[in-house]
Design a protein around this motif. Sequence first.
Motif, PDB file in Angstrom:
ATOM      1  N   ALA A 132      25.404  44.445   4.523  1.00  0.00           N
ATOM      2  CA  ALA A 132      25.976  43.193   4.009  1.00  0.00           C
ATOM      3  C   ALA A 132      26.314  42.250   5.159  1.00  0.00           C
ATOM      4  CB  ALA A 132      27.225  43.494   3.192  1.00  0.00           C
ATOM      5  N   LYS A 133      26.876  42.795   6.227  1.00  0.00           N
ATOM      6  CA  LYS A 133      27.223  41.978   7.403  1.00  0.00           C
ATOM      7  C   LYS A 133      25.965  41.437   8.072  1.00  0.00           C
ATOM      8  CE  LYS A 133      30.564  40.571  10.190  1.00  0.00           C
ATOM      9  NZ  LYS A 133      31.680  39.717   9.708  1.00  0.00           N
ATOM     10  N   GLN A 134      24.965  42.302   8.214  1.00  0.00           N
ATOM     11  CA  GLN A 134      23.723  41.898   8.875  1.00  0.00           C
ATOM     12  C   GLN A 134      23.000  40.791   8.112  1.00  0.00           C
ATOM     13  OE1 GLN A 134      21.633  45.624   9.104  1.00  0.00           O
ATOM     14  NE2 GLN A 134      22.849  46.382  10.830  1.00  0.00           N
ATOM     15  N   HIS A 135      23.209  40.758   6.811  1.00  0.00           N
ATOM     16  CA  HIS A 135      22.519  39.757   5.994  1.00  0.00           C
ATOM     17  C   HIS A 135      23.434  38.595   5.599  1.00  0.00           C
ATOM     18  CE1 HIS A 135      19.759  43.174   5.794  1.00  0.00           C
ATOM     19  NE2 HIS A 135      18.826  42.271   5.569  1.00  0.00           N
ATOM     20  N   HIS A 136      24.541  38.476   6.329  1.00  0.00           N
ATOM     21  CA  HIS A 136      25.401  37.290   6.283  1.00  0.00           C
ATOM     22  C   HIS A 136      26.099  37.057   4.944  1.00  0.00           C
ATOM     23  CE1 HIS A 136      23.535  36.500  10.121  1.00  0.00           C
ATOM     24  NE2 HIS A 136      22.345  36.491   9.559  1.00  0.00           N
ATOM     25  N   PHE A 137      26.415  38.137   4.254  1.00  0.00           N
ATOM     26  CA  PHE A 137      27.263  38.026   3.068  1.00  0.00           C
ATOM     27  C   PHE A 137      28.727  38.168   3.485  1.00  0.00           C
ATOM     28  CE2 PHE A 137      23.339  39.599   1.038  1.00  0.00           C
ATOM     29  CZ  PHE A 137      23.215  38.666   0.016  1.00  0.00           C
ATOM     30  N   ILE A 138      29.586  37.389   2.849  1.00  0.00           N
ATOM     31  CA  ILE A 138      31.017  37.681   2.958  1.00  0.00           C
ATOM     32  C   ILE A 138      31.237  38.982   2.189  1.00  0.00           C
ATOM     33  CG2 ILE A 138      33.330  36.946   2.294  1.00  0.00           C
ATOM     34  CD1 ILE A 138      32.412  34.062   2.603  1.00  0.00           C
TER      35      ILE A 138
END
Length: 280
Positions: A132-138
């Motif tokens: 999730a972090k790597q794909h720029h989701f909060i």
Amino acid sequence: MAKTTTRKAPIRKKATKKKASFFSTKFVVISIIILLFSFGIFHYRNAILYYFSFKSDKVLKEDKVAQARIFQILNKYKDLTVGFDVSQYQGTIDWEQIDSVENKFPLKFVLIRATAGNDKEDSQFDTNWKSAKQHHFIRGAYHYYRPNENSIDQAENFIKNVKLRKGDLPPVLDIEQLPEEQSIDSLKIGLKRWLKKVDAHYKVKPIIYTGERYYEDFLKEEFKGYTFWIANYNFFVENIQDDWTFWQFTEKATLKGINERVDLNIYNGTPKMLEYLTIN
């Protein structure tokens, strides 16, 4: 003198109202069903036309009315912020493919199950959390609370497995079950102990997730001041309430990259406002 005989009139059986009543009841029930169906078709006419449009790339799914409702709500709240939530029950996720619902409504945040009870870590949490972090989701992490297990042990289980960073959402307490071995008052004491311990560790007030009925009956008055994430999938509910910071409005969404059905959520604010809610 010949006797005169009086012919008795034939006895007529009284017509029973039972048969007529059965058919009238059946007629009323069928009429109501037709009216509800017609209302659904009319109300979701634009969304249904979208889903039944003759496009070569459109694969029609089952449960089309549910899909139409999803489209209707997302279109109504297109200025708010849309997200989803996942756990191990969604299996292995292809995060590269996830960016929107139907290529029309961008996804900005994801809530991920981290732990449950006093000893379980979600088997997909570490992978989902990093991806999730790597794909720029909060991103946000939630704990599934088991009412019949010690609240402090459950808080420690969450703290042990979840490392929050700047830009993450506050920790989430998911309470859905009623206790079997204690009173509601004892349950509330346990919830408050979990919230207090997690608050002290992360230095941020947690969010509470629950169903609307549970919220109204047990939590609304006694947990004022907390941010609430409310689940309500009712077919006829299309409005997010002012006191719902997050609304989980369906469990039947389909997203590219996820093979199983997914819950969708609306944050009651703009993407910029959601950033203000994150840990800083």
